[in-house]
Enzyme design. Structure first.
Site, PDB file in Angstrom:
ATOM      1  N   ARG A   1      25.291  -4.644 -21.285  1.00 58.08           N
ATOM      2  CA  ARG A   1      25.331  -3.100 -21.795  1.00 58.08           C
ATOM      3  C   ARG A   1      26.656  -2.631 -21.363  1.00 58.08           C
ATOM      4  O   ARG A   1      27.108  -1.617 -21.837  1.00 58.08           O
ATOM      5  CB  ARG A   1      24.207  -2.229 -21.572  1.00 58.08           C
ATOM      6  CG  ARG A   1      22.989  -2.790 -22.275  1.00 58.08           C
ATOM      7  CD  ARG A   1      21.737  -1.849 -21.956  1.00 58.08           C
ATOM      8  NE  ARG A   1      20.737  -2.236 -22.927  1.00 58.08           N
ATOM      9  CZ  ARG A   1      19.537  -2.134 -22.828  1.00 58.08           C
ATOM     10  NH1 ARG A   1      18.908  -1.629 -21.636  1.00 58.08           N
ATOM     11  NH2 ARG A   1      18.606  -2.422 -23.782  1.00 58.08           N
TER      12      ARG A   1
ATOM     13  N   LYS B   1       7.103   2.056 -24.157  1.00 53.81           N
ATOM     14  CA  LYS B   1       7.224   0.399 -24.083  1.00 53.81           C
ATOM     15  C   LYS B   1       6.598  -0.203 -22.912  1.00 53.81           C
ATOM     16  O   LYS B   1       5.533  -1.163 -22.843  1.00 53.81           O
ATOM     17  CB  LYS B   1       8.400   0.266 -24.184  1.00 53.81           C
ATOM     18  CG  LYS B   1       8.669  -1.344 -24.600  1.00 53.81           C
ATOM     19  CD  LYS B   1       9.804  -1.620 -25.668  1.00 53.81           C
ATOM     20  CE  LYS B   1      11.327  -1.437 -24.907  1.00 53.81           C
ATOM     21  NZ  LYS B   1      11.656  -2.514 -23.779  1.00 53.81           N
TER      22      LYS B   1
ATOM     23  N   GLN C   1       9.665  -5.497 -13.514  1.00 54.58           N
ATOM     24  CA  GLN C   1       9.224  -6.685 -14.264  1.00 54.58           C
ATOM     25  C   GLN C   1       8.967  -7.626 -13.152  1.00 54.58           C
ATOM     26  O   GLN C   1       7.689  -8.207 -13.164  1.00 54.58           O
ATOM     27  CB  GLN C   1      10.209  -7.165 -15.120  1.00 54.58           C
ATOM     28  CG  GLN C   1      10.461  -6.233 -16.413  1.00 54.58           C
ATOM     29  CD  GLN C   1      11.553  -6.488 -17.296  1.00 54.58           C
ATOM     30  OE1 GLN C   1      12.282  -7.652 -16.956  1.00 54.58           O
ATOM     31  NE2 GLN C   1      11.864  -5.859 -18.502  1.00 54.58           N
TER      32      GLN C   1
ATOM     33  N   ASP D   1      17.475   2.086 -17.854  1.00 54.22           N
ATOM     34  CA  ASP D   1      17.487   2.129 -19.302  1.00 54.22           C
ATOM     35  C   ASP D   1      18.330   2.936 -20.169  1.00 54.22           C
ATOM     36  O   ASP D   1      18.508   2.876 -21.169  1.00 54.22           O
ATOM     37  CB  ASP D   1      15.988   1.909 -19.942  1.00 54.22           C
ATOM     38  CG  ASP D   1      15.308   0.852 -19.398  1.00 54.22           C
ATOM     39  OD1 ASP D   1      16.105  -0.268 -19.098  1.00 54.22           O
ATOM     40  OD2 ASP D   1      13.999   0.795 -19.460  1.00 54.22           O
TER      41      ASP D   1
HETATM   42  C1  S3P Z   1      10.584  -2.270 -17.213  1.00 54.50           C
HETATM   43  C2  S3P Z   1      11.624  -2.517 -16.180  1.00 54.50           C
HETATM   44  C3  S3P Z   1      13.045  -2.564 -16.164  1.00 54.50           C
HETATM   45  C4  S3P Z   1      13.483  -2.123 -17.702  1.00 54.50           C
HETATM   46  C5  S3P Z   1      12.933  -2.557 -18.630  1.00 54.50           C
HETATM   47  C6  S3P Z   1      11.412  -2.279 -18.580  1.00 54.50           C
HETATM   48  C7  S3P Z   1       9.331  -2.634 -17.083  1.00 54.50           C
HETATM   49  O1  S3P Z   1      13.578  -3.749 -15.958  1.00 54.50           O
HETATM   50  O2  S3P Z   1      14.926  -2.099 -17.736  1.00 54.50           O
HETATM   51  O3  S3P Z   1      13.354  -1.764 -19.949  1.00 54.50           O
HETATM   52  O4  S3P Z   1       8.377  -2.387 -18.051  1.00 54.50           O
HETATM   53  O5  S3P Z   1       8.712  -2.976 -16.167  1.00 54.50           O
HETATM   54  P1  S3P Z   1      13.616  -4.417 -14.534  1.00 54.50           P
HETATM   55  O6  S3P Z   1      12.472  -4.856 -13.950  1.00 54.50           O
HETATM   56  O7  S3P Z   1      14.443  -5.733 -14.825  1.00 54.50           O
HETATM   57  O8  S3P Z   1      14.704  -3.573 -13.845  1.00 54.50           O
END
Ligand code: S3P
Length: 469
Positions: free
Chosen positions: A381, A56, A204, A350
């Protein structure tokens, strides 16, 4: 292509979507009350060879960076889930032509860094925190204004963590009270690079800053308290953007160009995780997961499960499209409780819902700490998993940043995933070893990350079905 020629699906779990352009309101589909429940029952040994869908995180980034590149990029292994379809629809709405030669492929006709057009409507990110946060960074550098919204879950998730650094770069972003979506991003800002130390480890937030950094004057530097997944950095480098990065650090300068290219998306370790735990817990199982994405920033669960006694062997490790992959052979094994090492937390962020299930079925006590971020994911969660597993007879004490779980015998019952895809699939795994049927409520959002979960699970022996109304 006129709308009636697009392929629409009501594929599991029953949300109508256009597979070609992702058209249709993701939020409306999900919020419309399309309630999907699972019934999960004790199963015999799990066997076979399976390949889980594409990653994803990588699929989101592939659509975004291919859209900003110059020319035609071919994405293979794309995850055709609700979250990533929402991202594809966002770029289609900004004038990017995206073709769908097959479910797992996309051809993206990139428009270059400055070629996006103003969308005529609010961009609906659906359930996707990654989509919204990364888009916020990318849109902060555009000449046009835009608005991002999301479903009920996403509308409760904190966006200040991106608004704050992006504002320091000169972006003008308005949110609802408390830094919540929808977000209005004003166009025409002249961004300036920053040197930013992230207060929490977040790929993110790091990625949002780097995407804004593409448009910023000067250099943009991000330091992380713990290294997080580095897909944005790797993909920028692969598409020819000069970038310097190492664990916990990234530095770019603005004003370069992205070259179109072939992007191969590995399979999603987070989707494989449900099968790793299921085959570990169901006695007599022997399951082979083919070509699992093994980026070290994602595989913390593997280390945790091995500490608990799991028997998982990496076969045929190799590189595919710049990412490590391996076939994972998992045979059932008795687990014992552990104190999950805090250093592993970001690398398995995750995977905690499924780790809760592993810990509930293990002998003795498991302690999870340093995982307060779990409270602001697609759901809280910690609360959702603790409530559900208590319902199934397990003793769990919640703490602000984790839980203390006493392993025991799981009984049947009704649990509520409250629309969180990973909690839904985790409870489905719990049902395989429960003494009676487990009804898992509100599972429709499994389609955000794992379309076809029930079919694939059935293929290797899960006794799992959709509950008929
Ligand atoms: C993700 C970063 C993670 C993860 C999310 C996907 C990404 O989140 O939990 O499912 O694709 O950069 P955070 O950046 O909030 O830790």
């Amino acid at each position: 292509m006129p709308a009636h020629q697009h392929r629409h699906t009501r594929g599991e779990p029953g949300i109508p979507r256009c597979l070609d352009c992702g058209a249709g309101s993701v939020s409306n589909a999900i919020d419309s009350g399309a309630l999907v429940n699972y019934l999960s029952s004790a199963s015999g040994p799990l066997h076979g060879e399976i390949r889980v869908p594409g990653d994803k995180s990588v699929s989101h980034r592939a659509i975004m960076l291919a859209s900003l590149a110059e020319g035609r990029s071919q994405i293979s292994g794309f995850l055709e889930g609700e979250d990533t379809l929402a991202t594809a629809a966002a770029f289609a709405a900004m004038g990017v032509r995206i073709e769908t030669p097959s479910a797992s492929e996309r051809i993206v006709h990139g428009v270059g860094l400055h070629g996006l057009r103003a969308p005529s409507h609010t961009i609906d990110c659906g359930n996707a925190g990654t989509g919204m946060r990364l888009l916020t960074g990318l849109l902060a550098g555009q000449k046009f204004s835009s608005t991002l919204s999301g479903d009920a879950s996403l509308s409760k998730r904190p966006m200040r963590r991106v608004i704050e650094p992006l504002s320091q770069m000169g972006a003008c972003i308005t949110s609802e009270t408390g830094g919540l979506p929808p977000l209005q991003i004003d166009g025409g800002a002249n961004l300036i690079g920053i040197d930013y130390r992230l207060p929490v480890a977040s790929a993110q937030v790091k990625s949002a800053i780097l995407l804004a950094g593409l448009y910023a004057q000067g250099e943009t530097i991000v330091h992380e308290p713990h290294p997080t997944r580095d897909y944005t950095e790797r993909m920028l480098a692969a598409l020819g953007w000069p970038i310097e990065f190492s664990a916990g650090y990234a530095r770019i300068t603005g004003g370069h160009r992205l070259r179109a290219g072939a992007i191969r998306v590995p399979t999603d370790f987070s989707s494989a995780a449900f099968f790793l735990v299921a085959a570990t817990l169901v006695p007599g199982s022997d399951l082979l997961l083919r070509e699992v994405g093994m980026n070290p920033r994602r595989t913390g669960l593997l280390a945790a499960l091995r500490l608990m006694g799991a028997d998982i062997v990496e076969e045929n490790p190799r590189e595919l499209g710049g990412e490590s992959v391996a076939d994972l052979r998992v045979r059932s094994a008795p687990l014992h409780g552990i104190d999950v090492p805090i250093a592993l937390v970001p690398d398995m962020i995750d995977e905690f819902p499924i780790l809760f299930v592993a810990a509930a079925a293990a002998k003795g006590r498991s302690v999870i700490r340093g995982a307060a971020e779990l409270r602001i994911k697609e759901s809280d969660r910690i609360a959702v998993m603790a409530k559900g597993l208590r319902e199934l007879g397990i003793t769990i004490e919640e703490t602000p940043d984790g839980a203390i779980i006493e392993g025991g015998i799981l009984r049947g019952g009704a649990v509520d995933a409250i629309g969180d895809h990973r909690c839904a699939m985790s409870f489905a795994v719990a049902g395989l070893i429960a003494s009676d049927v487990v009804q898992v409520r509100d599972c429709a959002n499994v389609a955000t990350s794992f379309p076809g979960f029930v079919n694939l699970a059935n293929r290797c022996g899960f006794v799992l079905q959709l509950e008929s109304a």
